[in-house]
Design a protein around this motif. Structure first.
Motif, PDB file in Angstrom:
ATOM      1  N   ILE A 202       0.845  -1.201   0.000  1.00 36.04           N
ATOM      2  CA  ILE A 202       0.000   0.000   0.000  1.00 36.04           C
ATOM      3  C   ILE A 202       0.875   1.244   0.000  1.00 36.04           C
ATOM      4  N   ALA A 203       1.933   1.220   0.820  1.00 39.56           N
ATOM      5  CA  ALA A 203       2.867   2.343   0.846  1.00 39.56           C
ATOM      6  C   ALA A 203       3.550   2.499  -0.499  1.00 39.56           C
ATOM      7  N   ALA A 204       3.885   1.368  -1.143  1.00 36.16           N
ATOM      8  CA  ALA A 204       4.531   1.421  -2.455  1.00 36.16           C
ATOM      9  C   ALA A 204       3.631   2.097  -3.480  1.00 36.16           C
ATOM     10  N   PHE A 205       2.343   1.774  -3.424  1.00 39.06           N
ATOM     11  CA  PHE A 205       1.385   2.405  -4.337  1.00 39.06           C
ATOM     12  C   PHE A 205       1.317   3.902  -4.082  1.00 39.06           C
ATOM     13  N   LYS A 206       1.271   4.275  -2.795  1.00 39.63           N
ATOM     14  CA  LYS A 206       1.177   5.693  -2.457  1.00 39.63           C
ATOM     15  C   LYS A 206       2.419   6.461  -2.894  1.00 39.63           C
ATOM     16  N   VAL A 207       3.594   5.876  -2.658  1.00 37.89           N
ATOM     17  CA  VAL A 207       4.832   6.551  -3.035  1.00 37.89           C
ATOM     18  C   VAL A 207       4.907   6.725  -4.543  1.00 37.89           C
ATOM     19  N   THR A 208       4.549   5.674  -5.271  1.00 38.56           N
ATOM     20  CA  THR A 208       4.570   5.760  -6.740  1.00 38.56           C
ATOM     21  C   THR A 208       3.585   6.807  -7.234  1.00 38.56           C
ATOM     22  N   ARG A 209       2.380   6.806  -6.655  1.00 38.78           N
ATOM     23  CA  ARG A 209       1.378   7.796  -7.043  1.00 38.78           C
ATOM     24  C   ARG A 209       1.835   9.206  -6.685  1.00 38.78           C
ATOM     25  N   SER A 210       2.446   9.351  -5.498  1.00 36.22           N
ATOM     26  CA  SER A 210       2.841  10.662  -5.027  1.00 36.22           C
ATOM     27  C   SER A 210       3.989  11.247  -5.836  1.00 36.22           C
ATOM     28  N   LEU A 211       5.029  10.440  -6.098  1.00 33.96           N
ATOM     29  CA  LEU A 211       6.242  10.957  -6.711  1.00 33.96           C
ATOM     30  C   LEU A 211       6.312  10.695  -8.210  1.00 33.96           C
ATOM     31  N   ALA A 212       6.203   9.435  -8.611  1.00 31.13           N
ATOM     32  CA  ALA A 212       6.305   9.126 -10.041  1.00 31.13           C
ATOM     33  C   ALA A 212       5.158   9.759 -10.823  1.00 31.13           C
ATOM     34  N   ALA A 213       3.928   9.719 -10.259  1.00 30.21           N
ATOM     35  CA  ALA A 213       2.770  10.313 -10.921  1.00 30.21           C
ATOM     36  C   ALA A 213       2.490  11.741 -10.452  1.00 30.21           C
ATOM     37  N   LYS A 214       3.333  12.260  -9.558  1.00 36.46           N
ATOM     38  CA  LYS A 214       3.227  13.626  -9.041  1.00 36.46           C
ATOM     39  C   LYS A 214       1.888  13.906  -8.368  1.00 36.46           C
ATOM     40  N   GLY A 215       1.346  12.876  -7.718  1.00 36.35           N
ATOM     41  CA  GLY A 215       0.082  13.049  -7.028  1.00 36.35           C
ATOM     42  C   GLY A 215       0.166  14.002  -5.849  1.00 36.35           C
ATOM     43  N   PHE A 216       1.368  14.182  -5.296  1.00 36.51           N
ATOM     44  CA  PHE A 216       1.526  15.105  -4.167  1.00 36.51           C
ATOM     45  C   PHE A 216       1.159  16.533  -4.548  1.00 36.51           C
ATOM     46  N   GLN A 217       1.191  16.842  -5.850  1.00 39.42           N
ATOM     47  CA  GLN A 217       0.910  18.201  -6.306  1.00 39.42           C
ATOM     48  C   GLN A 217      -0.565  18.558  -6.197  1.00 39.42           C
ATOM     49  N   THR A 218      -1.435  17.573  -6.201  1.00 41.58           N
ATOM     50  CA  THR A 218      -2.872  17.835  -6.188  1.00 41.58           C
ATOM     51  C   THR A 218      -3.578  17.320  -4.938  1.00 41.58           C
ATOM     52  N   SER A 219      -2.924  16.450  -4.176  1.00 41.09           N
ATOM     53  CA  SER A 219      -3.524  15.899  -2.965  1.00 41.09           C
ATOM     54  C   SER A 219      -2.767  16.408  -1.744  1.00 41.09           C
ATOM     55  N   LEU A 220      -3.447  17.214  -0.927  1.00 36.80           N
ATOM     56  CA  LEU A 220      -2.816  17.746   0.270  1.00 36.80           C
ATOM     57  C   LEU A 220      -2.448  16.631   1.240  1.00 36.80           C
ATOM     58  N   SER A 221      -3.347  15.662   1.414  1.00 35.84           N
ATOM     59  CA  SER A 221      -3.089  14.572   2.353  1.00 35.84           C
ATOM     60  C   SER A 221      -1.916  13.716   1.899  1.00 35.84           C
ATOM     61  N   LEU A 222      -1.815  13.480   0.600  1.00 36.40           N
ATOM     62  CA  LEU A 222      -0.710  12.681   0.075  1.00 36.40           C
ATOM     63  C   LEU A 222       0.606  13.444   0.181  1.00 36.40           C
ATOM     64  N   CYS A 223       0.563  14.740  -0.026  1.00 36.07           N
ATOM     65  CA  CYS A 223       1.758  15.568   0.123  1.00 36.07           C
ATOM     66  C   CYS A 223       2.261  15.514   1.560  1.00 36.07           C
ATOM     67  N   LYS A 224       1.340  15.639   2.503  1.00 36.39           N
ATOM     68  CA  LYS A 224       1.722  15.594   3.918  1.00 36.39           C
ATOM     69  C   LYS A 224       2.314  14.241   4.275  1.00 36.39           C
ATOM     70  N   GLU A 225       1.668  13.162   3.857  1.00 41.82           N
ATOM     71  CA  GLU A 225       2.139  11.820   4.197  1.00 41.82           C
ATOM     72  C   GLU A 225       3.507  11.538   3.586  1.00 41.82           C
TER      73      GLU A 225
END
Length: 330
Positions: A202-225
């Motif tokens: 689950i963490a691997a999915f989140k990290v990939t979504r956050s960084l590789a897919a740049k999800g941290f740019q649009t999700s505040l909660s994902l950026c914080k985590e």
């Protein structure tokens, strides 16, 4: 962190830094849409590289109470720029007598961008740092690198310690020390990715979504985590999220080529004093990655409790700063 498909087998890189002429200038053609307002005592400058591109740096002069302290040169990681150091650590260390320089690597912050799809490679980023040190810094500095910036610092250490001869027959510039903060380990991020996949899917999915897919740019909660402690104020996270989104117009590296060039060259009996430090609550670099880096340099890593990956921006930023200050002997 790269997606799994971006991971390649590791081979040794060719050590090469070209040394050419540069100069400080005071203007640049690039401005970010979300500007970072400097703090008292800080100045924004631009160093002209041999390529003709302008590289942003923020400078804060140290207090007069410790005039013999080495200058500190801060190197950011992906999605960051010079501003991430200027927020807390530049005021802190300059207040303890250290001249502080924070670079924005090419394609980041207010630095100009090279042609192509990525900002550079370990070799080109190290060459830019070399040119900056030669032209802007009066004494051998302590390099402080965060995340992928830590990997650049590791490559620079190898260049110095292995006596790499640059263009025109000159050697790599000496260092007073190096600090690796939540650094990508010498073998790269592929080991981190595989461990997450098998132990924390689950963490691997989140990290990939956050960084590789740049999800941290649009999700505040994902950026914080991804970057910060759970207790971090949401308004601060939002501010840093906007700055990070604007800071990286180009990826720092081609991750396929980068991972194929690793691990960084081994250094035996390093003469450079090195501090390896990580964060207990780091969502990106795990304890095994921190241990790998420590073993590589033959030092015991320091794991700071109660702080996350962005140690220099987190709500408990002073904890990491105090560790570095003690290591510097002040």
């Amino acid at each position: 962190m790269a997606a799994v498909g971006a991971i390649l087998a590791a081979t040794s890189p060719r050590l090469e830094i070209n040394r050419m002429r540069g100069a400080t200038i005071t203007n640049t053609s690039h401005k970010t849409r979300v500007p970072y307002e400097l703090k008292q005592g800080q100045s924004r400058n631009f160093h002209k590289l041999p390529s003709g591109l302008n590289m942003e740096f923020i400078f804060q002069k140290g207090s007069e109470k410790n005039l013999q302290s080495p200058p500190l040169l801060f190197i950011h990681g992906s999605f960051h720029a010079a501003w991430c150091w200027a927020e807390h650590w530049l005021p802190y260390f300059s207040g303890h007598g250290f001249d502080c320089y924070a670079l924005s690597l090419l394609g980041q912050g207010e630095s100009e961008s090279p042609a192509g799809a990525v900002a550079g490679s370990l070799q080109t980023h190290a060459a830019d740092i070399t040119d900056f040190i030669e032209k802007e810094v009066q004494l051998p500095p302590v390099l402080v690198g965060h995340s992928f910036g830590g990997l650049i610092v590791q490559y620079y250490i190898a260049c110095v310690e292995n006596g790499v001869v640059q263009e025109k027959g000159s050697s790599c510039l000496s260092l007073a020390g190096a600090v690796l903060v939540c650094s990508v380990p010498p073998s790269g991020n592929s080991g981190l990715v595989w461990r997450y996949l098998f132990s924390k899917p689950i963490a691997a999915f989140k990290v990939t979504r956050s960084l590789a897919a740049k999800g941290f740019q649009t999700s505040l909660s994902l950026c914080k985590e991804t970057f910060f402690s759970a207790s971090m104020d949401d308004n601060l996270v939002l501010r840093y999220q906007m700055l990070m989104t604007e800071s990286s117009r180009l990826p720092l590296f081609d991750l396929r080529k980068l991972n194929a060039s690793l691990p960084v060259p081994k250094v035996n009996d390093s003469s450079i004093k090195i501090l390896v430090m990580g964060a207990k609550d780091d969502f990106i670099v795990d304890a095994e990655g921190l241990s790998e880096t420590g073993k590589f340099y033959g030092v015991s890593p320091v794991c700071v409790e109660g702080v996350a990956h962005d140690m220099m921006l987190d709500c408990s930023w002073v904890k990491g700063a105090e560790v570095i200050l003690a290591w510097l002997g002040v």
